[in-house]
Design a protein around this motif. Structure first.
Motif, PDB file in Angstrom:
ATOM      1  N   HIS A 165       7.168  58.132  12.906  1.00 23.85           N
ATOM      2  CA  HIS A 165       6.481  57.182  13.759  1.00 23.85           C
ATOM      3  C   HIS A 165       7.205  55.859  13.866  1.00 23.85           C
ATOM      4  O   HIS A 165       7.792  55.327  13.023  1.00 23.85           O
ATOM      5  CB  HIS A 165       4.881  56.823  13.313  1.00 23.85           C
ATOM      6  CG  HIS A 165       4.052  56.135  14.198  1.00 23.85           C
ATOM      7  ND1 HIS A 165       3.989  54.823  14.691  1.00 23.85           N
ATOM      8  CD2 HIS A 165       3.124  56.696  15.140  1.00 23.85           C
ATOM      9  CE1 HIS A 165       3.262  54.592  15.523  1.00 23.85           C
ATOM     10  NE2 HIS A 165       2.815  55.756  15.664  1.00 23.85           N
ATOM     11  N   PRO A 166       7.122  55.342  15.210  1.00 26.96           N
ATOM     12  CA  PRO A 166       7.871  54.269  15.437  1.00 26.96           C
ATOM     13  C   PRO A 166       7.624  53.121  14.399  1.00 26.96           C
ATOM     14  O   PRO A 166       8.457  52.318  14.118  1.00 26.96           O
ATOM     15  CB  PRO A 166       7.544  53.524  16.795  1.00 26.96           C
ATOM     16  CG  PRO A 166       6.641  54.858  17.414  1.00 26.96           C
ATOM     17  CD  PRO A 166       6.759  55.883  16.513  1.00 26.96           C
ATOM     18  N   GLU A 167       6.377  52.885  14.125  1.00 22.49           N
ATOM     19  CA  GLU A 167       6.091  51.760  13.094  1.00 22.49           C
ATOM     20  C   GLU A 167       6.919  51.713  11.986  1.00 22.49           C
ATOM     21  O   GLU A 167       7.229  50.816  11.430  1.00 22.49           O
ATOM     22  CB  GLU A 167       4.526  52.136  12.563  1.00 22.49           C
ATOM     23  CG  GLU A 167       3.921  50.837  12.447  1.00 22.49           C
ATOM     24  CD  GLU A 167       2.490  50.943  12.059  1.00 22.49           C
ATOM     25  OE1 GLU A 167       1.756  51.954  12.396  1.00 22.49           O
ATOM     26  OE2 GLU A 167       1.926  50.445  11.262  1.00 22.49           O
ATOM     27  N   THR A 168       6.830  52.970  11.279  1.00 17.76           N
ATOM     28  CA  THR A 168       7.734  53.304  10.120  1.00 17.76           C
ATOM     29  C   THR A 168       9.330  53.047  10.420  1.00 17.76           C
ATOM     30  O   THR A 168       9.918  52.369   9.778  1.00 17.76           O
ATOM     31  CB  THR A 168       7.711  54.793   9.712  1.00 17.76           C
ATOM     32  OG1 THR A 168       6.139  55.372   9.920  1.00 17.76           O
ATOM     33  CG2 THR A 168       7.954  54.891   8.244  1.00 17.76           C
ATOM     34  N   GLY A 183      11.342  50.126   8.758  1.00 12.95           N
ATOM     35  CA  GLY A 183      12.662  50.468   7.903  1.00 12.95           C
ATOM     36  C   GLY A 183      13.913  49.816   8.461  1.00 12.95           C
ATOM     37  O   GLY A 183      14.547  49.441   7.551  1.00 12.95           O
ATOM     38  N   ARG A 184      13.919  49.644   9.878  1.00 10.27           N
ATOM     39  CA  ARG A 184      15.108  48.622  10.559  1.00 10.27           C
ATOM     40  C   ARG A 184      14.971  47.066   9.809  1.00 10.27           C
ATOM     41  O   ARG A 184      15.893  46.455   9.516  1.00 10.27           O
ATOM     42  CB  ARG A 184      15.249  48.917  11.774  1.00 10.27           C
ATOM     43  CG  ARG A 184      15.378  50.128  12.424  1.00 10.27           C
ATOM     44  CD  ARG A 184      16.717  50.852  12.085  1.00 10.27           C
ATOM     45  NE  ARG A 184      17.816  50.070  12.618  1.00 10.27           N
ATOM     46  CZ  ARG A 184      19.011  50.757  12.958  1.00 10.27           C
ATOM     47  NH1 ARG A 184      18.960  52.015  12.740  1.00 10.27           N
ATOM     48  NH2 ARG A 184      19.773  50.126  13.415  1.00 10.27           N
ATOM     49  N   ARG A 185      13.889  46.887   9.728  1.00  9.02           N
ATOM     50  CA  ARG A 185      13.535  45.287   9.455  1.00  9.02           C
ATOM     51  C   ARG A 185      13.908  45.194   8.018  1.00  9.02           C
ATOM     52  O   ARG A 185      14.883  44.396   7.474  1.00  9.02           O
ATOM     53  CB  ARG A 185      12.143  44.929   9.676  1.00  9.02           C
ATOM     54  CG  ARG A 185      11.631  44.644  10.889  1.00  9.02           C
ATOM     55  CD  ARG A 185      10.391  43.735  11.026  1.00  9.02           C
ATOM     56  NE  ARG A 185       9.771  43.795  12.213  1.00  9.02           N
ATOM     57  CZ  ARG A 185       8.734  44.286  12.717  1.00  9.02           C
ATOM     58  NH1 ARG A 185       7.960  44.788  11.938  1.00  9.02           N
ATOM     59  NH2 ARG A 185       8.491  44.377  14.044  1.00  9.02           N
ATOM     60  N   TYR A 186      13.680  46.111   7.086  1.00  8.44           N
ATOM     61  CA  TYR A 186      13.947  46.174   5.547  1.00  8.44           C
ATOM     62  C   TYR A 186      15.570  46.236   5.584  1.00  8.44           C
ATOM     63  O   TYR A 186      16.006  45.861   4.721  1.00  8.44           O
ATOM     64  CB  TYR A 186      13.467  47.246   4.819  1.00  8.44           C
ATOM     65  CG  TYR A 186      12.165  46.750   4.425  1.00  8.44           C
ATOM     66  CD1 TYR A 186      11.867  45.709   3.397  1.00  8.44           C
ATOM     67  CD2 TYR A 186      10.868  47.445   4.950  1.00  8.44           C
ATOM     68  CE1 TYR A 186      10.241  45.351   3.287  1.00  8.44           C
ATOM     69  CE2 TYR A 186       9.426  46.822   4.403  1.00  8.44           C
ATOM     70  CZ  TYR A 186       9.488  45.889   3.511  1.00  8.44           C
ATOM     71  OH  TYR A 186       8.457  45.433   3.370  1.00  8.44           O
ATOM     72  N   GLY A 187      16.149  47.249   6.522  1.00  5.98           N
ATOM     73  CA  GLY A 187      17.493  47.367   6.515  1.00  5.98           C
ATOM     74  C   GLY A 187      18.359  45.987   7.003  1.00  5.98           C
ATOM     75  O   GLY A 187      19.002  45.597   6.129  1.00  5.98           O
TER      76      GLY A 187
END
Ligand code: GDP
Ligand code: MG
Length: 737
Positions: free
Chosen positions: A269-272, A276-280
């Motif tokens: 899901h885009p939310e996940t 994930g990219r933010r944490y990346g």
């Protein structure tokens, strides 16, 4: 100058926000409730120098989604009341988790100050921060504080006043509410505004963000209140409050579509995926600017990273993977290439059958030599290119490519390029067209332009047949591999040198700090990988179907007209008659007829437009050791590199030839020295990229100037270098016999 500053304190629960608030405001506090909810609203005020500050202690939150009242209040306060400065209080001993909120505030584009609170604890746990770097990454001043000891308060207040008084205070820094059309007209501009750090969500999601954002601006959904990109991201995150807020059916429809598309392609899901990219982004930023004297990394991704981004192992692992990619590309590509060749051969046979044997028809010649030959020559490389793109897509989707960019960054930085420039350059080995489009991930205009301009120096798939023809013609078997390698390496070195040159002259300027984004590793989905591969491969095919088709016809015309003068044609005809009427054995007859035919083709090409241009250029070509024949073939190569070989075949009167033609190789060996052979490869490697590349550069840079600069610059570079190599080789007596 403004003397009244409104400051909002945001932060995770237990980050020491209230402690800091108390330290800041002392007893001057006022406690109430936010309207309608039982969330406490604390306000206080203080004086700092000439400034009167009003401080609001927002509820503690981990995020700015709309899941809880606290989050909604914090978010709406920031958006509606537009505080002059938002101070994000972070628990510095738990930095990565706390930065998640900071990233969202950063994306919101508010004037931000980060208070690294609990810095005593952080120190005790062995963390060391590179504050300057972190501050660049997050676009905010950073102050270390110890709330319960009142340390760093003055510095924090100084940072707040400095932030509040720069660029207009209340004005949100983000400028993302410009007109919608710049996305359509200038795809480049979207990422060129490197005014504020932003997170790159990966091509798939970015594309959807772009679509939603365009509609948001078109329907004026943001009503001057929200930043358009931010709103687009939030809608894709399926933010309930904002989804309800948006009334535009066009936007809502697109959001639904985009969410479904992302789910299908990425399998998440885009939310996940977005989280994930933010944490990346965060773990990348931390990896570069937070050192820990104590081992604390533990997730699987971290474990993999500790190996693949290792200072010692990183580069060898990367090089090994690249070797594997290229090796597989070429070995696995071999059989399908054969099938495609057979297919075009079969097609040619059918077309040839439409005319009675031996008949000479212009239409037949155009269909066979022009269209089928030209387009077939390009399509043959499709398997290689698709395989290369497949491998790149797998590496990208698994998350490895982001690390590779980081590993390469140090190296790339030396030549003034960005770590992310490396992916477009890798794609450039397949085809420059998708490579130039892949430069979109570069935020900085100068980085992006530099990459775009030097990408054609990465030897693309279409240049291979030229090498495949020439290397075996002039060099002994043992030299084949090293020669090919040498050509590729020359391209890479020249790209590096040119980039360095551009970055210190016309594209001079600060390079942006590179936040390595470390999205979590994950299994790429078959669908996602195939889609990525296909998107890039399609560009190549489209080039074959449109531009190459047109160019093939044009080239065919240039090499066919005006044809042999009547008397010359009559001579060939007479010679033919003589042989057919003669008494020699059949085998010899056919052979002699074939020879006449080839000679006639050569003579026709020589008197054609292309041949005449080639002749006219000869004085210019001589310093490189080229004659008019090479010149004529080079005219074809300018249209599309792969045309060179066929042209060489005709002009050396061996009739139809491909890169495996032994007769053509024999001719080349007889007519030219190995030095000239090498110079041909060199010139084809460096010189003007094909026309499609120029067209794409023009579109992506939104400027004819840069496209022509690329064309002229590379051609000049090729000329100068080839002349130098040829003259030096002759002087030193290398490869002239
Ligand atoms: P809030 O939930 O963000 O409002 O956090 P509080 O202000 O209530 O603080 C939580 C706890 O952390 C309290 O016990 C504080 O005394 C403690 N604390 C706050 N700042 C610091 C600091 O800089 N260092 C240390 N060691 N403890 C702190
Ligand atoms: Mg509190």
């Amino acid at each position: 100058m403004k003397s009244r500053i409104i400051v909002a304190l945001a932060g995770n629960p237990n980050s020491g926000k209230t402690t800091l608030f108390n330290a800041l405001t002392g007893a001057r506090q006022h406690v109430g409730n936010y309207p309608g909810v039982t969330v406490e609203r604390k306000e206080g005020s203080l004086r700092h120098g000439n400034f009167y500050m009003q401080i609001i202690d927002l509820p503690g939150t981990y995020s700015l989604t709309a899941y809880s009242d606290e989050e909604k209040i914090a978010r709406n306060f920031i958006i509606d009341e537009k505080p002059d400065v938002v101070v994000d209080v972070l628990d510095a001993s738990n930095l990565e988790r706390n930065l998640y909120l900071a990233v969202q505030l950063m994306e919101l584009g508010v004037p931000l100050v980060l208070a690294f609170n609990m810095s005593d604890m952080a120190r005790a746990r062995g963390y060391e921060f590179d504050l300057e770097k972190l501050s660049q990454f997050f676009g905010a001043r950073i102050v270390q504080t110890v709330g319960n000891k009142g340390q760093g308060i003055k510095e924090l207040l100084d940072a707040v006043t400095a932030t509040a008084t720069e660029d207009g205070g209340k004005v949100f820094r983000s400028t993302d509410n410009a007109s919608a059309d710049y996305i359509e007209d200038q795809p480049a501009a979207d990422v060129f505004q490197g005014h504020m750090p932003s997170i790159n969500y990966g091509s798939e999601i970015e594309e959807e963000i772009r679509k939603v954002r365009t509609l948001i601006i078109k329907d004026d959904v943001a009503v001057g209140k929200y930043d358009a990109r931010w709103l687009a991201v939030k809608l894709l995150e399926n933010d309930k409050e904002l989804r309800a807020f948006v009334g535009s059916p066009a936007v809502n429809g697109q959001v639904e579509q985009s969410i479904a598309h992302i789910e299908k392609v990425i399998g998440e899901h885009p939310e996940t995926a977005i989280a994930g990219r933010r944490y990346g982004f965060i773990s990348g930023a931390c990896q570069e600017s937070v050192r820990s004297t104590i081992e604390i990394r533990h997730t699987t991704s971290d474990k993999i990273d500790s190996v693949v981004t290792n200072r010692v192992l990183g580069l060898p692992i990367f090089l090994g993977l690249m070797y594997l990619v290229f090796h597989l590309t070429f070995t696995l590509g071999e059989p399908p290439m054969g099938w495609i060749e057979a297919c075009f051969g079969w097609l040619g046979g059918i077309v040839e059958g439409w005319w009675p044997e031996g008949s000479e028809s212009l239409l037949k010649s155009m269909l066979l030599d022009g269209i089928i030959g030209g387009v077939g020559g390009v399509v043959v490389f499709l398997p290689n290119i698709l395989l290369l793109f497949l491998a790149i897509a797998i590496l990208e989707d698994s998350g490895y490519m982001a690390r590779a960019a980081f590993i390469m960054d140090r190296l790339m930085h030396k030549v003034g390029l960005h770590g992310k420039s490396f992916i477009p350059m890798l794609i450039g080995f397949g085809c420059s067209v998708p490579a130039i489009m892949a430069t979109r991930t570069l935020e900085n205009r100068r980085d992006r332009l530099t990459t775009m301009l030097v990408v054609p120096l990465m030897s693309c798939g279409a240049r291979l047949p030229i090498y495949a023809l020439i290397i075996p013609a002039f060099f002994p078997q043992v030299w084949h591999g090293p020669m090919l390698w040498l050509i590729y390496v020359i391209g890479i070195l020249l790209a590096a040198a040119s980039a360095k040159f551009l970055r210190s002259t016309v594209l001079k300027g600060e390079s942006v700090p590179f936040v390595m984004e470390l999205p979590p590793y994950r299994m790429p989905t078959v669908k996602g990988v195939l889609i990525h591969m296909w998107e890039r491969g399609w560009l190549y095919l489209k080039k074959a179907g449109t531009v190459i088709l047109a160019i093939s016809i044009l080239l065919w015309a240039m090499t066919t007209f005006p044809g042999l003068p009547g008397d010359r044609a009559a001579q060939f005809e007479a010679a033919r008659q003589e042989i057919t009427g003669g008494t020699m054995p059949e085998a010899e007859k056919t052979e002699r007829l074939k020879a006449i035919e080839n000679n006639e083709a050569e003579a026709a090409l020589q008197s054609s437009l292309a041949g005449r241009i080639g002749h006219a250029m000869e004085p210019l070509l001589q310093p490189m050791g080229f004659d008019w024949k090479i010149g004529t073939a080079l005219i074809g190569a300018f249209a599309a590199k792969e045309v060179f070989v066929a042209q060489m075949g005709i002009i050396h009167s061996v009739g139809e030839a491909d890169e495996k033609s032994e007769t053509l190789r024999e001719k080349l060996k007889k007519n030219y020295s190995p030095l000239v052979g090498f110079c041909i490869m060199l010139f084809c490697l460096i010189s003007a990229p094909c026309m499609v590349t120029i067209a794409v550069t023009r579109r992506e840079s939104n400027s004819w100037g840069w496209a022509l600069f690329q064309l002229g610059g590379l051609t000049l570079l090729a000329y100068v270098i080839t002349v130098m190599v040829y003259q030096a080789g002759r002087f030193l007596g290398i490869g002239i016999a």
